[in-house]
Design a protein around this motif. Structure first.
Motif, short mmCIF file in Angstrom:
data_model
loop_
_atom_site.label_atom_id
_atom_site.label_comp_id
_atom_site.label_asym_id
_atom_site.label_seq_id
_atom_site.Cartn_x
_atom_site.Cartn_y
_atom_site.Cartn_z
N UNK A 45 -1.86 2.17 -3.29
CA UNK A 45 -1.46 1.28 -4.37
C UNK A 45 0.05 1.09 -4.45
N UNK A 46 0.76 1.67 -3.47
CA UNK A 46 2.23 1.62 -3.50
C UNK A 46 2.76 0.19 -3.45
N UNK A 47 2.09 -0.66 -2.66
CA UNK A 47 2.56 -2.04 -2.50
C UNK A 47 2.62 -2.77 -3.83
N UNK A 48 1.50 -2.78 -4.54
CA UNK A 48 1.46 -3.48 -5.82
C UNK A 48 2.39 -2.82 -6.84
N UNK A 49 2.43 -1.48 -6.82
CA UNK A 49 3.28 -0.77 -7.79
C UNK A 49 4.76 -1.09 -7.55
N UNK A 50 5.16 -1.15 -6.29
CA UNK A 50 6.55 -1.47 -5.96
C UNK A 50 6.92 -2.87 -6.46
#
Lengths: 209, 209
Positions: free
Chosen positions: B92-97
């Motif tokens: 989920x790092x992409x969306x969170x970033x």
């Protein structure tokens, strides 16, 4: 590559007004000035001085500083047809766009235009507006024409945002190892992301989060 | 959101040197100046004048214009831990970033810092170097620590290039309809591209073209 042609052209500055190359000389001087100083600190007067003509002739050719800026920016985007975007298969548009775009940034002739464009748009509202207009008409619209389906303009702009960011990271801020990659490598790395924006399934974006 | 806090803080300018808030006041003045003028046309002297202190005090706190710029840029990147990057699942790092990053650009407190950062880095080599250092240490390194596998630093930088470009397109050049999208919408549109860079299969990039 049509960009290479300019490298062997004779110096154009200092010619007499009215000669066929005067307009090209003014444009070249403007390109150099915008690249050095950005939009804000460039003036019609200084362009005239560098190209050895009267400021009124610059205004005659280009109308205003905006017009001059637009013409300079147009330099970097000429020859799009020659570069094969129109004949490229739709599923190869992502990689082709990255390749063409990086070609602009790597060429000694067009790199200063691209840099002037980015720097001026980053710091000046008016320059950003001119850039928006030109990029939309000359780069986005032709790609939009190639695509079907929903939200085509948004797709092309998302692709454009990746291209702008790639240039910022590689040529302006110069983060490494990104700045050290070869062109083919970058085309393979970034092309699929651009392709996703152009033709991929973006329907997840309609899901309410 | 820690960014909102600053909006209710009292005006910090014009306090006497030596008070606890003097350093914060200098920093606030520097932030405003960099945002208005960019790195090139900002000076330690003008920051001192705006915050009502002696230039020597500014140098005492921050060492140099570079040091001051670095401290201002740091403002936009504080509170990363609080924002949940460290506890976010890797997939989920992409969306969170994208979400955190757009939060910085949408907040009245941090948006001017982000704009100053982008404008200064676009036009000044030294500012670009300071930005490169800070972004690497405070934003890239922590994400690199979360990832396994090959070419982790390159992956994070590719993700960063998409984020930079998104801000250029949306907040600086303001191309529409991209600039009109809601935050959740953009998170869904751009998040997967950032995720691909972080954890996706980039092996196609090893293919010789």
């Amino acid at each position: 590559m049509n960009y290479a042609r300019g490298m062997t052209e004779p110096k154009l500055r200092g010619r007499r007004p009215g000669e066929p190359d005067t307009r090209a000389g003014v444009l070249q001087a403007a390109l150099e000035l915008f690249a050095e100083r950005g939009y804000d600190r460039s003036s019609v007067r200084e362009v005239a001085r560098r190209s050895g003509v009267d400021p009124s002739l610059v205004l005659h050719y280009f109308g205003s500083k905006d017009g001059l800026f637009g013409a300079v920016m147009g330099l970097a985007l000429t020859g799009r047809g020659e570069l094969g975007l129109d004949s490229c298969p739709v599923d190869g548009l992502g990689e082709r766009l990255v390749e063409i775009y990086l070609g602009v940034w790597e060429s000694p002739r067009s790199a200063p235009v691209a840099l002037a464009m980015l720097r001026s748009a980053a710091t000046n509202e008016q320059a950003a507006a001119v850039l928006r207009e030109i990029v939309t008409q000359r780069l986005f619209d032709p790609v939009v024409d190639r695509l079907d389906g929903d939200r085509v303009r948004l797709r092309v702009q998302l692709a454009g945002s990746q291209l702008i960011g790639l240039a910022m990271a590689r040529y302006v801020v110069r983060i490494s190892p990104l700045a050290d990659q070869g062109i083919d490598e970058l085309v393979s790395l970034v092309g699929p992301s651009v392709q996703r924006y152009l033709t991929g399934d973006l329907s997840g974006s309609e899901v309410v989060r």
